[in-house]
Design an enzyme around this catalytic site. Structure first.
Site, mmCIF file in Angstrom:
data_model
loop_
_atom_site.group_PDB
_atom_site.id
_atom_site.type_symbol
_atom_site.label_atom_id
_atom_site.label_comp_id
_atom_site.label_asym_id
_atom_site.label_seq_id
_atom_site.Cartn_x
_atom_site.Cartn_y
_atom_site.Cartn_z
ATOM 1 N N ARG A 175 42.477 22.282 23.599
ATOM 2 C CA ARG A 175 41.724 22.817 24.742
ATOM 3 C C ARG A 175 40.214 22.699 24.520
ATOM 4 O O ARG A 175 39.460 22.526 25.469
ATOM 5 C CB ARG A 175 42.107 24.273 24.982
ATOM 6 C CG ARG A 175 43.451 24.380 25.654
ATOM 7 C CD ARG A 175 43.808 25.813 25.923
ATOM 8 N NE ARG A 175 44.910 25.867 26.876
ATOM 9 C CZ ARG A 175 45.481 26.990 27.275
ATOM 10 N NH1 ARG A 175 45.057 28.138 26.813
ATOM 11 N NH2 ARG A 175 46.468 26.959 28.149
ATOM 12 N N LYS A 231 64.055 32.158 31.486
ATOM 13 C CA LYS A 231 64.695 32.728 32.666
ATOM 14 C C LYS A 231 64.636 31.850 33.904
ATOM 15 O O LYS A 231 63.686 31.116 34.112
ATOM 16 C CB LYS A 231 64.041 34.064 32.999
ATOM 17 C CG LYS A 231 64.325 35.121 31.970
ATOM 18 C CD LYS A 231 63.634 36.405 32.363
ATOM 19 C CE LYS A 231 64.052 37.530 31.440
ATOM 20 N NZ LYS A 231 63.255 38.727 31.702
ATOM 21 N N GLY A 291 51.531 25.397 27.716
ATOM 22 C CA GLY A 291 52.165 26.551 27.082
ATOM 23 C C GLY A 291 53.171 26.143 26.027
ATOM 24 O O GLY A 291 52.914 25.286 25.194
ATOM 25 N N GLY A 329 51.117 28.165 33.089
ATOM 26 C CA GLY A 329 51.281 28.876 34.355
ATOM 27 C C GLY A 329 50.678 28.124 35.521
ATOM 28 O O GLY A 329 51.277 28.017 36.594
HETATM 29 P P1 AMP Z 1 59.451 30.436 29.377
HETATM 30 O O1 AMP Z 1 58.291 31.318 29.008
HETATM 31 O O2 AMP Z 1 60.271 30.959 30.496
HETATM 32 O O3 AMP Z 1 59.069 28.979 29.530
HETATM 33 O O4 AMP Z 1 60.440 30.500 28.145
HETATM 34 C C1 AMP Z 1 60.107 30.140 26.852
HETATM 35 C C2 AMP Z 1 60.942 30.930 25.921
HETATM 36 O O5 AMP Z 1 62.301 30.731 26.210
HETATM 37 C C3 AMP Z 1 60.765 30.573 24.477
HETATM 38 O O6 AMP Z 1 60.096 31.600 23.832
HETATM 39 C C4 AMP Z 1 62.192 30.433 23.949
HETATM 40 O O7 AMP Z 1 62.395 31.112 22.750
HETATM 41 C C5 AMP Z 1 63.012 31.057 25.042
HETATM 42 N N1 AMP Z 1 64.389 30.515 25.085
HETATM 43 C C6 AMP Z 1 64.755 29.231 25.193
HETATM 44 N N2 AMP Z 1 66.093 29.116 25.137
HETATM 45 C C7 AMP Z 1 66.601 30.357 25.010
HETATM 46 C C8 AMP Z 1 67.926 30.883 24.886
HETATM 47 N N3 AMP Z 1 68.988 30.081 24.893
HETATM 48 N N4 AMP Z 1 68.072 32.214 24.760
HETATM 49 C C9 AMP Z 1 66.987 33.014 24.740
HETATM 50 N N5 AMP Z 1 65.710 32.574 24.852
HETATM 51 C C10 AMP Z 1 65.512 31.255 24.976
#
Ligand code: AMP
Length: 398
Positions: A36, A203, A356, A379
């Site tokens: 960055r 999620k 990210g 984001g």
């Molecule tokens: P996000 O912020 O929604 O892009 O999610 C990123 C996060 O998703 C990372 O910190 C990962 O550890 C988590 N993640 C990825 N796969 C899984 C999984 N199967 N179960 C729980 N957390 C997960």
């Protein structure tokens, strides 16, 4: 069209550049990835070369507003910036944001000199989009430049209120911001096909709108990460203790039906790395997704899924990737994400990595140089995919 720094007169002026210096550091305070900072250099150099008095502002993590805690200071950033800029004069760091030290140092700036204000979030007005704080910032500069793509999705004082205090002749996007926005817009509007989206992360809820938008644009979608389990459960599979959003099962079904209707191929993992607890210390095993035992959870995609996804990517000409395939922070569950990074980097497609976590995976996998474009904003890039307007960009156009 957004105006860029090249479209306005800045010669010899006092120029404020909103940067995104929110770089990751390790427990010893060392900067672990200075991308960055490096990506902000073209705009800063452009201003130095035009004899501007340059003032840089950035937030750094989330200090408690009003409190000046040293661990949130921009001092390490200033040291790295000095190195990277390779200019004879030291870059100055103000000990406050809009206080007496910043005001005095800003007033004493000569053409070609650079001053960095302390962490903007030390001031409560920053996240509140406070006009008085914005005015105090603006009192130090004739021209406002936004080069902080990673912060543009937030209506904060240095992003929104401050920009609105300048007319069109005195505000513009820096080179980095302009590049990021152009890249996303061009790719989403006119991609070379087949266009594949790889979506992962924790999620569904955080990425539902992005998925809906992508369905109208892409030819194939690959789902991995925790979000896959909501889709698998929606198909009627037992997913044990894996991450599931039960309130989104209907939404998940709707997305899959829409994909089928629109002829978008929709791929879910066929196997997973399973564990009985959310840690690296226990037993982990590969299992087909249809055989996750009760009480166990899927923490990464398995080898068969990796191979399947590689084949899906084979003929891709454009790939957009957002979200890891598993809990990549733990080595034991990082393989699916690492392999995905390699496969994407290996293709001849135009490859765009959302910032990210995903940029972090590509960086750890050593694939950053092989990607066409790695965004500095997670984001913000997600918001662009969702078709949302970013406050920082709207304020520049206003
Ligand atoms: P996000 O912020 O929604 O892009 O999610 C990123 C996060 O998703 C990372 O910190 C990962 O550890 C988590 N993640 C990825 N796969 C899984 C999984 N199967 N179960 C729980 N957390 C997960």
């Amino acid at each position: 069209m957004m105006r860029t720094i090249k479209d306005i007169q800045i010669e010899g002026k006092r120029v404020f550049i909103r940067c995104d210096f929110n770089v990751p550091k390790d427990e010893d305070g060392n900067i672990t990835d200075d991308r960055r900072i490096r990506e902000a250099l073209p705009t800063i150099r452009y201003c130095i070369d035009r004899d501007c008095k340059v003032i840089l502002g950035s937030h750094y993590e989330r200090p408690e507003p009003g409190k000046y805690e040293e661990k949130y200071s921009l001092a390490p950033v200033v040291r790295r910036l000095t190195r990277l800029l390779k200019i004879a004069d030291d870059i100055q760091l103000a000990s406050d944001v809009v206080g007496p030290d910043a005001q005095a140092k800003a007033a004493a700036l000569q053409g070609g000199e650079v001053l960095v204000l302390e962490n903007l979030r030390y001031e409560a007005g920053e996240t509140k989009n406070d006009m008085a704080f914005a005015k105090a910032l603006a009192s130090m500069a004739d021209v406002y430049i936004n080069d902080a793509f990673g912060a543009c999705h937030r209506a904060h004082a240095s992003i929104d209120a401050m920009a609105r205090l300048y007319d069109k002749e005195h505000k513009a996007a820096g080179f980095l911001l302009a590049k990021e926005v152009k890249f996303f817009e061009k790719t989403l509007e006119d991609p070379v096909r087949p266009f594949v989206a790889v979506v992962g992360g924790s999620k569904v809820s955080g990425k539902l709108e992005a998925l809906r938008q992508l369905l109208d644009k892409v030819d194939k979608i690959i789902i991995g990460g925790g979000m896959a389990f909501t889709f698998l459960k929606a198909q009627g599979f037992e997913v044990g203790n894996s991450l599931v959003e039960d309130d989104l099962l209907d939404e998940a079904r709707t997305v899959m039906i829409k994909a089928r209707k629109e002829g978008v191929k929709f791929y879910l993992p066929v196997d997973v790395v399973c564990a009985s607890e959310f840690s690296e210390s226990g037993i982990a095993k590969y299992l087909p997704t249809q055989e996750i035992p009760k009480g166990w959870m899927g923490l990464d995609i398995g080898p068969a899924s990796s191979r399947l996804f590689r084949e899906v990517l084979n003929d891709a000409q454009t790939i957009i990737w957002n979200g890891p395939m598993g809990v990549y922070e733990m080595d034991k569950y990082a393989k699916g994400s690492m392999m995905m990074s390699h496969y994407i980097a290996e293709t001849h497609a135009t490859t765009i990595v959302g910032g990210g976590d995903t940029a972090d995976v590509a960086q750890r996998a050593g694939d950053v140089d092989e990607m066409t474009f790695v965004s500095t904003g997670g984001g913000a890039s997600l918001n662009l995919i969702e078709g949302k307007k970013l406050p920082g960009i709207e304020a520049l156009k206003a």
